[in-house]
Write a protein that holds these residues in place. Structure first.
Motif, mmCIF file in Angstrom:
data_model
loop_
_atom_site.group_PDB
_atom_site.id
_atom_site.type_symbol
_atom_site.label_atom_id
_atom_site.label_comp_id
_atom_site.label_asym_id
_atom_site.label_seq_id
_atom_site.Cartn_x
_atom_site.Cartn_y
_atom_site.Cartn_z
ATOM 1 N N ASN A 125 35.207 53.454 45.996
ATOM 2 C CA ASN A 125 35.269 52.724 47.251
ATOM 3 C C ASN A 125 34.442 51.439 47.167
ATOM 4 O O ASN A 125 34.862 50.376 47.630
ATOM 5 C CB ASN A 125 34.755 53.616 48.382
ATOM 6 C CG ASN A 125 34.799 52.929 49.740
ATOM 7 O OD1 ASN A 125 35.839 52.847 50.364
ATOM 8 N ND2 ASN A 125 33.649 52.443 50.182
ATOM 9 N N ALA A 126 33.261 51.522 46.557
ATOM 10 C CA ALA A 126 32.388 50.355 46.441
ATOM 11 C C ALA A 126 33.025 49.265 45.585
ATOM 12 O O ALA A 126 32.914 48.070 45.894
ATOM 13 C CB ALA A 126 31.037 50.773 45.859
ATOM 14 N N VAL A 127 33.696 49.670 44.509
ATOM 15 C CA VAL A 127 34.370 48.698 43.650
ATOM 16 C C VAL A 127 35.461 47.962 44.424
ATOM 17 O O VAL A 127 35.561 46.729 44.381
ATOM 18 C CB VAL A 127 34.965 49.402 42.416
ATOM 19 C CG1 VAL A 127 35.905 48.465 41.661
ATOM 20 C CG2 VAL A 127 33.856 49.886 41.490
ATOM 21 N N LEU A 128 36.277 48.710 45.147
ATOM 22 C CA LEU A 128 37.362 48.091 45.904
ATOM 23 C C LEU A 128 36.830 47.173 47.001
ATOM 24 O O LEU A 128 37.355 46.078 47.220
ATOM 25 C CB LEU A 128 38.250 49.179 46.502
ATOM 26 C CG LEU A 128 39.061 50.000 45.502
ATOM 27 C CD1 LEU A 128 39.699 51.195 46.196
ATOM 28 C CD2 LEU A 128 40.123 49.151 44.827
ATOM 29 N N ALA A 129 35.776 47.613 47.687
ATOM 30 C CA ALA A 129 35.202 46.781 48.748
ATOM 31 C C ALA A 129 34.622 45.491 48.166
ATOM 32 O O ALA A 129 34.723 44.418 48.783
ATOM 33 C CB ALA A 129 34.123 47.561 49.496
ATOM 34 N N ALA A 130 34.018 45.577 46.988
ATOM 35 C CA ALA A 130 33.468 44.376 46.351
ATOM 36 C C ALA A 130 34.576 43.384 46.013
ATOM 37 O O ALA A 130 34.418 42.164 46.174
ATOM 38 C CB ALA A 130 32.687 44.758 45.097
ATOM 39 N N ARG A 135 37.326 38.218 47.891
ATOM 40 C CA ARG A 135 38.512 37.548 48.439
ATOM 41 C C ARG A 135 38.300 37.112 49.883
ATOM 42 O O ARG A 135 39.252 36.726 50.560
ATOM 43 C CB ARG A 135 39.717 38.481 48.342
ATOM 44 C CG ARG A 135 40.123 38.765 46.910
ATOM 45 C CD ARG A 135 41.475 39.409 46.851
ATOM 46 N NE ARG A 135 41.965 39.523 45.486
ATOM 47 C CZ ARG A 135 43.228 39.701 45.164
ATOM 48 N NH1 ARG A 135 44.141 39.776 46.106
ATOM 49 N NH2 ARG A 135 43.591 39.812 43.909
ATOM 50 N N GLY A 136 37.075 37.228 50.351
ATOM 51 C CA GLY A 136 36.754 36.736 51.687
ATOM 52 C C GLY A 136 36.919 37.720 52.810
ATOM 53 O O GLY A 136 36.860 37.343 53.985
ATOM 54 N N LEU A 169 46.131 46.625 54.433
ATOM 55 C CA LEU A 169 45.813 46.237 55.806
ATOM 56 C C LEU A 169 44.639 45.270 55.841
ATOM 57 O O LEU A 169 44.687 44.225 56.513
ATOM 58 C CB LEU A 169 45.492 47.490 56.632
ATOM 59 C CG LEU A 169 44.905 47.255 58.026
ATOM 60 C CD1 LEU A 169 45.896 46.541 58.919
ATOM 61 C CD2 LEU A 169 44.474 48.570 58.651
ATOM 62 N N LEU A 170 43.577 45.592 55.108
ATOM 63 C CA LEU A 170 42.401 44.725 55.100
ATOM 64 C C LEU A 170 42.713 43.377 54.460
ATOM 65 O O LEU A 170 42.260 42.327 54.934
ATOM 66 C CB LEU A 170 41.253 45.418 54.373
ATOM 67 C CG LEU A 170 40.635 46.609 55.116
ATOM 68 C CD1 LEU A 170 39.710 47.398 54.194
ATOM 69 C CD2 LEU A 170 39.878 46.143 56.357
ATOM 70 N N LEU A 216 45.904 44.720 43.572
ATOM 71 C CA LEU A 216 45.233 43.524 44.067
ATOM 72 C C LEU A 216 45.544 42.302 43.204
ATOM 73 O O LEU A 216 45.547 41.173 43.678
ATOM 74 C CB LEU A 216 43.712 43.748 44.097
ATOM 75 C CG LEU A 216 43.185 44.646 45.225
ATOM 76 C CD1 LEU A 216 41.723 44.958 44.988
ATOM 77 C CD2 LEU A 216 43.372 43.972 46.570
ATOM 78 N N ARG A 217 45.807 42.562 41.927
ATOM 79 C CA ARG A 217 46.120 41.439 41.049
ATOM 80 C C ARG A 217 47.514 40.864 41.314
ATOM 81 O O ARG A 217 47.825 39.775 40.916
ATOM 82 C CB ARG A 217 46.034 41.909 39.587
ATOM 83 C CG ARG A 217 44.633 42.349 39.169
ATOM 84 C CD ARG A 217 44.558 42.449 37.654
ATOM 85 N NE ARG A 217 43.263 42.978 37.252
ATOM 86 C CZ ARG A 217 43.050 44.221 36.830
ATOM 87 N NH1 ARG A 217 44.057 45.083 36.785
ATOM 88 N NH2 ARG A 217 41.844 44.636 36.449
#
Length: 217
Positions: A125-130, A135-136, A169-170, A216-217
């Protein structure tokens, strides 16, 4: 316009947790339990507890969430897991900034109690949030507890129908310049008899994190 708030709860074999979860709904909040193929009687339990029950045969968290959104009629819609890990009593704190216009999306930032969040799931989760913050998108959690206005959510056009739904969504909210407010919430161990569909094992967490970063890429 309705005077209640809808709470969409995707559900897959959560019969053990549902009675306690649904009892925790604040007054004025209506549960929409979207069953995603349970074999443990979850739809019957949810209906007996007073929830609106909708069945979504296409497997996937995103499919269940989207179907719940389609069935919601309230101006403000919330989303929560149905496994007992979240306190639905926190929902009014998320709804408040959305209702006042101070935020377009309120997201719960999990503060785990002992034993609630395996290290591998927390790390993923921390990796994805970072990645999102780079990406702002100003978040620290891929939040399972969320609140936003229904019309705005529909307009985002989130397409993922699997476990990537919250991430997309985010991303879309950030691209649309939504004001996102994170609010600390308690994160508890899941109810006995329930298990995470994504992060229940190290292998599952690694696979999910890898796939999501790839997306994400």
């Amino acid at each position: 316009m309705t005077d209640h708030i809808d709470v969409v709860l995707p559900c897959l074999d959560e019969a053990a947790a549902l009675p306690t979860v649904l009892r925790g709904l604040p007054a004025g909040y209506r549960a929409i339990v979207v069953d995603n193929g349970s074999t443990d009687g979850s739809p019957r339990v949810a209906a007996a507890c007073g929830a609106v029950v909708v069945c979504e045969p296409r497997r996937g968290y995103g499919a269940a969430v989207h179907t719940g959104l389609e069935h919601a009629t309230a101006d403000i819609v919330c989303f929560a897991d149905a496994d007992g890990s979240l306190d639905l009593g926190d929902l009014p704190r998320l709804v408040a900034p959305v209702r006042s216009g101070a935020a377009d999306l309120a997201a719960g930032r999990r503060r785990p109690l002992p034993g609630a969040w395996p290290w591998h799931a927390r790390a993923g989760n921390a990796v994805l949030a970072a990645v999102l913050r780079r990406r702002g998108v100003p978040v620290h959690d891929i939040a399972p507890l969320r609140a936003a206005r229904r019309a705005a959510l529909v307009s985002l056009g989130v397409r993922d129908r699997a476990f990537g739904y919250p991430l997309e969504l985010l991303l879309r909210a950030g691209s649309a310049d939504w004001r996102i407010e994170e609010i600390d919430i308690a994160y508890r161990p899941r109810a006995t008899g329930t298990r995470s569909k994504v992060s229940g094992s190290v292998r599952g967490t690694l696979r999910a994190t890898r796939d999501l970063i790839g997306a994400l890429r």
